[in-house]
Design a protein around this motif. Structure first.
Motif, PDB file in Angstrom:
ATOM      1  N   GLU A  14       1.759  22.138   5.304  1.00  0.00           N
ATOM      2  CA  GLU A  14       1.204  22.327   6.643  1.00  0.00           C
ATOM      3  C   GLU A  14       1.583  21.165   7.565  1.00  0.00           C
ATOM      4  OE1 GLU A  14      -3.216  22.447   8.603  1.00  0.00           O
ATOM      5  OE2 GLU A  14      -2.937  23.359   6.632  1.00  0.00           O
ATOM      6  N   ASN A  15       1.474  19.943   7.054  1.00  0.00           N
ATOM      7  CA  ASN A  15       1.842  18.771   7.850  1.00  0.00           C
ATOM      8  C   ASN A  15       3.341  18.731   8.126  1.00  0.00           C
ATOM      9  OD1 ASN A  15      -0.615  17.387   8.399  1.00  0.00           O
ATOM     10  ND2 ASN A  15      -0.750  16.983   6.210  1.00  0.00           N
ATOM     11  N   TRP A  16       4.159  19.100   7.147  1.00  0.00           N
ATOM     12  CA  TRP A  16       5.602  19.126   7.349  1.00  0.00           C
ATOM     13  C   TRP A  16       5.960  20.135   8.442  1.00  0.00           C
ATOM     14  CZ3 TRP A  16       9.970  22.083   7.382  1.00  0.00           C
ATOM     15  CH2 TRP A  16      11.180  21.442   7.212  1.00  0.00           C
ATOM     16  N   HIS A  21       0.846  -1.186   0.000  1.00  0.00           N
ATOM     17  CA  HIS A  21       0.000   0.000   0.000  1.00  0.00           C
ATOM     18  C   HIS A  21       0.881   1.235   0.000  1.00  0.00           C
ATOM     19  CE1 HIS A  21      -3.726  -2.124   0.630  1.00  0.00           C
ATOM     20  NE2 HIS A  21      -3.113  -2.877   1.536  1.00  0.00           N
ATOM     21  N   LYS A  22       0.438   2.229  -0.712  1.00  0.00           N
ATOM     22  CA  LYS A  22       1.198   3.476  -0.709  1.00  0.00           C
ATOM     23  C   LYS A  22       1.081   4.141   0.651  1.00  0.00           C
ATOM     24  CE  LYS A  22       1.297   4.658  -5.501  1.00  0.00           C
ATOM     25  NZ  LYS A  22       1.250   5.734  -6.458  1.00  0.00           N
ATOM     26  N   ARG A  23       2.141   4.765   1.030  1.00  0.00           N
ATOM     27  CA  ARG A  23       2.127   5.478   2.308  1.00  0.00           C
ATOM     28  C   ARG A  23       1.274   6.730   2.196  1.00  0.00           C
ATOM     29  NH1 ARG A  23       8.543   5.651   3.315  1.00  0.00           N
ATOM     30  NH2 ARG A  23       8.883   3.435   3.481  1.00  0.00           N
ATOM     31  N   ASP A  24       0.739   7.105   3.321  1.00  0.00           N
ATOM     32  CA  ASP A  24      -0.015   8.352   3.392  1.00  0.00           C
ATOM     33  C   ASP A  24       0.983   9.501   3.266  1.00  0.00           C
ATOM     34  OD1 ASP A  24      -1.785  10.393   3.881  1.00  0.00           O
ATOM     35  OD2 ASP A  24      -1.931   9.988   6.024  1.00  0.00           O
ATOM     36  N   MET A  25       0.859  10.288   2.218  1.00  0.00           N
ATOM     37  CA  MET A  25       1.832  11.346   1.957  1.00  0.00           C
ATOM     38  C   MET A  25       1.804  12.434   3.030  1.00  0.00           C
ATOM     39  SD  MET A  25       3.548  10.265  -0.509  1.00  0.00           S
ATOM     40  CE  MET A  25       4.485  11.689  -1.001  1.00  0.00           C
ATOM     41  N   HIS A  56      11.067   6.292  18.770  1.00  0.00           N
ATOM     42  CA  HIS A  56       9.996   5.562  19.437  1.00  0.00           C
ATOM     43  C   HIS A  56       8.714   6.362  19.447  1.00  0.00           C
ATOM     44  CE1 HIS A  56      12.455   2.251  20.692  1.00  0.00           C
ATOM     45  NE2 HIS A  56      13.360   3.089  21.156  1.00  0.00           N
ATOM     46  N   LYS A  57       8.862   7.667  19.573  1.00  0.00           N
ATOM     47  CA  LYS A  57       7.677   8.526  19.567  1.00  0.00           C
ATOM     48  C   LYS A  57       7.004   8.498  18.193  1.00  0.00           C
ATOM     49  CE  LYS A  57       6.082  13.125  20.534  1.00  0.00           C
ATOM     50  NZ  LYS A  57       6.367  14.439  21.030  1.00  0.00           N
ATOM     51  N   LEU A  58       7.783   8.559  17.126  1.00  0.00           N
ATOM     52  CA  LEU A  58       7.224   8.561  15.773  1.00  0.00           C
ATOM     53  C   LEU A  58       6.579   7.228  15.415  1.00  0.00           C
ATOM     54  CD1 LEU A  58       9.632  10.455  13.377  1.00  0.00           C
ATOM     55  CD2 LEU A  58       7.297  11.035  13.978  1.00  0.00           C
ATOM     56  N   SER A  59       7.115   6.140  15.925  1.00  0.00           N
ATOM     57  CA  SER A  59       6.558   4.844  15.564  1.00  0.00           C
ATOM     58  C   SER A  59       5.153   4.648  16.124  1.00  0.00           C
ATOM     59  CB  SER A  59       7.478   3.714  16.051  1.00  0.00           C
ATOM     60  OG  SER A  59       7.521   3.704  17.456  1.00  0.00           O
ATOM     61  N   GLY A  60       4.764   5.471  17.088  1.00  0.00           N
ATOM     62  CA  GLY A  60       3.424   5.380  17.659  1.00  0.00           C
ATOM     63  C   GLY A  60       2.357   6.029  16.801  1.00  0.00           C
ATOM     64  N   PHE A  61       2.716   6.776  15.770  1.00  0.00           N
ATOM     65  CA  PHE A  61       1.734   7.471  14.942  1.00  0.00           C
ATOM     66  C   PHE A  61       1.136   6.557  13.928  1.00  0.00           C
ATOM     67  CE2 PHE A  61       4.194  11.142  16.380  1.00  0.00           C
ATOM     68  CZ  PHE A  61       3.159  11.907  16.885  1.00  0.00           C
ATOM     69  N   ARG A  67       3.785  11.024   5.914  1.00  0.00           N
ATOM     70  CA  ARG A  67       5.199  11.030   5.539  1.00  0.00           C
ATOM     71  C   ARG A  67       5.780  12.444   5.632  1.00  0.00           C
ATOM     72  NH1 ARG A  67       7.544   8.528  -0.062  1.00  0.00           N
ATOM     73  NH2 ARG A  67       9.724   8.726   0.498  1.00  0.00           N
ATOM     74  N   ALA A  68       5.032  13.447   5.199  1.00  0.00           N
ATOM     75  CA  ALA A  68       5.490  14.831   5.297  1.00  0.00           C
ATOM     76  C   ALA A  68       5.672  15.222   6.757  1.00  0.00           C
ATOM     77  CB  ALA A  68       4.497  15.772   4.609  1.00  0.00           C
ATOM     78  N   TYR A  69       4.740  14.808   7.611  1.00  0.00           N
ATOM     79  CA  TYR A  69       4.838  15.095   9.040  1.00  0.00           C
ATOM     80  C   TYR A  69       6.107  14.475   9.620  1.00  0.00           C
ATOM     81  CZ  TYR A  69       3.875  15.075  14.022  1.00  0.00           C
ATOM     82  OH  TYR A  69       3.985  15.248  15.377  1.00  0.00           O
TER      83      TYR A  69
END
Length: 67
Positions: free
Chosen positions: A38-40, A4-8, A62-67, A11-13
């Motif tokens: 805006e997300n970046w 599946h394609k990643r949510d862009m 570890h914080k990012l992997s929770g998103f 990914r920007a965030y």
């Protein structure tokens, strides 16, 4: 199995978060599209805040992997 394609936006965030965590300037945002930009920038602000609070790269991953 198809990938599946990643949510862009996500990914920007994440890329913005990493840039903020490594103390890069917000002027380096690679997106000109409004929503991706805006997300970046939202991720960049969060990364800068975490960097100021003393989080380093390993803790932040570890914080990012929770998103």
């Amino acid at each position: 199995m198809k990938r599946h394609k990643r949510d862009m936006n996500q990914r920007a965030y994440e890329r913005g978060y990493q840039a903020g965590l490594t103390r890069k300037s917000s002027e380096l945002c690679p997106h000109s599209d409004g929503l991706h930009r805006e997300n970046w920038l939202m991720g960049w602000r969060e990364g800068r805040t975490d960097q100021w609070d003393g989080l380093n790269g390993a803790t932040a991953c570890h914080k990012l992997s929770g998103f």
